[in-house]
Design a protein around this motif. Sequence first.
Motif, PDB file in Angstrom:
ATOM      1  N   ARG A  50      -9.051   3.890  -4.128  1.00  0.00           N
ATOM      2  CA  ARG A  50      -8.917   4.984  -3.358  1.00  0.00           C
ATOM      3  C   ARG A  50      -7.939   6.073  -3.791  1.00  0.00           C
ATOM      4  NH1 ARG A  50     -12.377   6.935  -0.937  1.00  0.00           N
ATOM      5  NH2 ARG A  50     -11.813   8.786   0.131  1.00  0.00           N
TER       6      ARG A  50
ATOM      7  N   SER B 121      -4.624  -4.444  -3.475  1.00  0.00           N
ATOM      8  CA  SER B 121      -4.113  -3.473  -4.531  1.00  0.00           C
ATOM      9  C   SER B 121      -5.135  -2.636  -5.229  1.00  0.00           C
ATOM     10  CB  SER B 121      -3.216  -4.287  -5.608  1.00  0.00           C
ATOM     11  OG  SER B 121      -2.813  -3.291  -6.607  1.00  0.00           O
TER      12      SER B 121
ATOM     13  N   ALA C 233      -6.566  -0.254  -2.931  1.00  0.00           N
ATOM     14  CA  ALA C 233      -5.670   0.821  -2.769  1.00  0.00           C
ATOM     15  C   ALA C 233      -5.786   1.919  -3.907  1.00  0.00           C
ATOM     16  CB  ALA C 233      -4.345   0.315  -2.557  1.00  0.00           C
ATOM     17  N   ARG C 234      -5.700   1.199  -5.224  1.00  0.00           N
ATOM     18  CA  ARG C 234      -5.992   1.947  -6.472  1.00  0.00           C
ATOM     19  C   ARG C 234      -7.222   2.675  -6.660  1.00  0.00           C
ATOM     20  NH1 ARG C 234      -3.011   1.287 -10.633  1.00  0.00           N
ATOM     21  NH2 ARG C 234      -4.903   1.677 -12.031  1.00  0.00           N
TER      22      ARG C 234
ATOM     23  N   ALA D 160       0.630   4.307  -2.937  1.00  0.00           N
ATOM     24  CA  ALA D 160       0.536   5.374  -2.403  1.00  0.00           C
ATOM     25  C   ALA D 160       1.551   6.574  -2.741  1.00  0.00           C
ATOM     26  CB  ALA D 160       0.309   5.460  -0.769  1.00  0.00           C
TER      27      ALA D 160
ATOM     28  N   ILE E 231      -6.747   4.217   2.980  1.00  0.00           N
ATOM     29  CA  ILE E 231      -6.962   2.934   2.204  1.00  0.00           C
ATOM     30  C   ILE E 231      -7.033   2.077   3.231  1.00  0.00           C
ATOM     31  CG2 ILE E 231      -5.352   1.143   0.773  1.00  0.00           C
ATOM     32  CD1 ILE E 231      -3.938   3.723  -0.522  1.00  0.00           C
TER      33      ILE E 231
ATOM     34  N   VAL F   3      -2.650   6.390   2.591  1.00  0.00           N
ATOM     35  CA  VAL F   3      -2.291   5.079   3.254  1.00  0.00           C
ATOM     36  C   VAL F   3      -3.561   4.932   4.177  1.00  0.00           C
ATOM     37  CG1 VAL F   3      -0.996   3.885   4.662  1.00  0.00           C
ATOM     38  CG2 VAL F   3      -0.166   4.750   2.486  1.00  0.00           C
TER      39      VAL F   3
ATOM     40  N   VAL G  92       0.982  -1.237   0.102  1.00  0.00           N
ATOM     41  CA  VAL G  92       0.087  -0.064  -0.021  1.00  0.00           C
ATOM     42  C   VAL G  92       0.840   1.212   0.101  1.00  0.00           C
ATOM     43  CG1 VAL G  92      -1.537   1.365   1.316  1.00  0.00           C
ATOM     44  CG2 VAL G  92      -1.892  -1.095   1.109  1.00  0.00           C
TER      45      VAL G  92
ATOM     46  N   LEU H 136     -10.040  -0.622   3.334  1.00  0.00           N
ATOM     47  CA  LEU H 136      -9.813  -1.957   3.186  1.00  0.00           C
ATOM     48  C   LEU H 136     -10.717  -2.724   4.355  1.00  0.00           C
ATOM     49  CD1 LEU H 136      -8.095  -4.079   1.842  1.00  0.00           C
ATOM     50  CD2 LEU H 136      -6.344  -3.608   3.410  1.00  0.00           C
TER      51      LEU H 136
END
Lengths: 266, 203
Positions: B98, B92, B95-96, B52, B69, B66, B48, B73
């Motif tokens: 966000r 992933s 994270a992407r 980021a 994210i 982060v 992450v 999550l």
Amino acid sequence: MSTDYDRMVDLVADFATVGLSSSEEQLLSDLRAAGVTVDSEEFEFAAAALDRGFTTSADSDELPVHLRERIMTDARAFISQAQHPLRLAGTEADTSGTPDVIVMRRNGILPWFAAAAAILLAAFAWWPASEPSIRDMVDGAPDEQVTRWANNDAGITGEVHWSPSLQNGYLTFTGLDVNDPESVQYQLWIFDAQRNPRFNAVDGGVFNIEQADGTVIVPINAKLGVADPALFAITTEPPGGVVKHDPELDPERFRIILTAEPDPVG
Amino acid sequence: MTTLSLTSRPQYSIRECNLNVSESLLQRVAGLDEPAMQECMNTYGGLVWSLARRLSPSPTDAEEAVQEIFVSLWKNASRFDPARMKEATFVSMIARRRLIDRWRKIKRRQEIPTEFDFTDVDDSPAPERDEDVQRAMEALSALSPAQQQVLRLAVHGGLSHQQISERTGFPLGTVKTHARRGLQRVRDTLTEAETDATAGGAP
């Protein structure tokens, strides 16, 4: 000739790679409303797998210690918030009395997230005072903190109600102007004394004011845990809100509207 | 060795069966298990953090991203389906999502951040690749070199279509087509594999 399905595929592919503009988001929403369906998560899955494939060992690094501590603070706040299930006015949870079944997994939204989404939706409407709401939850919390908005030239009055244990709260306003959501939206910022003093604002959510008369109540939607709220601020921002308030962007339209400074705790 | 026929197999309730199924890390996170959340941070924090830093305008923004994210999550952990994708790919993906949302808001006001070099290709050995990554990269290798380049710049470099056009000299329309059709091909490969696995794994 491009069909609606093809346009939808293009939009979800862009969504997964470069993101969408506001007008593209609207188009995507219109297509969905018209019954065109493409699983956008499949494209996100593909982009994520590719991204991992492009990643080299040199890209990897450990999280800084202070960031790890903040994440775990957020984790504890998240657990606390989830263990106090919210009952929202106007949602299925209110009628069923079982908040844990608001939205089924079939829709791809877990109940907790649905509750948060419902909070956002509720921000667009008047809050019915007679029904159970976040206001009832927060007002019933033993650690509720109430802070008035500071004096201002526009004559806006109201309060911030915040419960540290619930990590939730609501705002009241009288006299705050109606906004045009296509042009500008209100955004709440919560400054946490326990975060980096230069960059310590937590996004408290974006909302609209639809009626000028009377008192409007807006739920707070803090994106992160707030350990020690030192200042609440309302700004006007471009639609959808921003990551950082920029006072030089367009000072006439995007500016600080209100602040409220709680008394230090303890 | 005793072989039990189907008719003599003892009947278990779903609850009993579930007791024997080991929960994935994200399933434990979905159950609000604080040690699991810590383990999740330990396991995926580096992934992450690298995402980021690559897709944020500044280190400070990356840190905030982060945190967001991980909250996202935890909210989405119950949606993780191990039959569909690997846990790291799910992390992933969240994270992407966000980061692209944050990045889109930033881009309204300013051009792509320059503090990090998004596109320099590194010769370091790739981390261990699971099936998701292997299939995605196999699908990528079947694309034309131009499509591969555009996808890399879009997905990993975080560049807009316009910026890719300026960098590669391809017309804007070509860039969009390469990115969209290329990703669609990768998507097709991954979903076909998912379907095959589901069909093959059925009792």
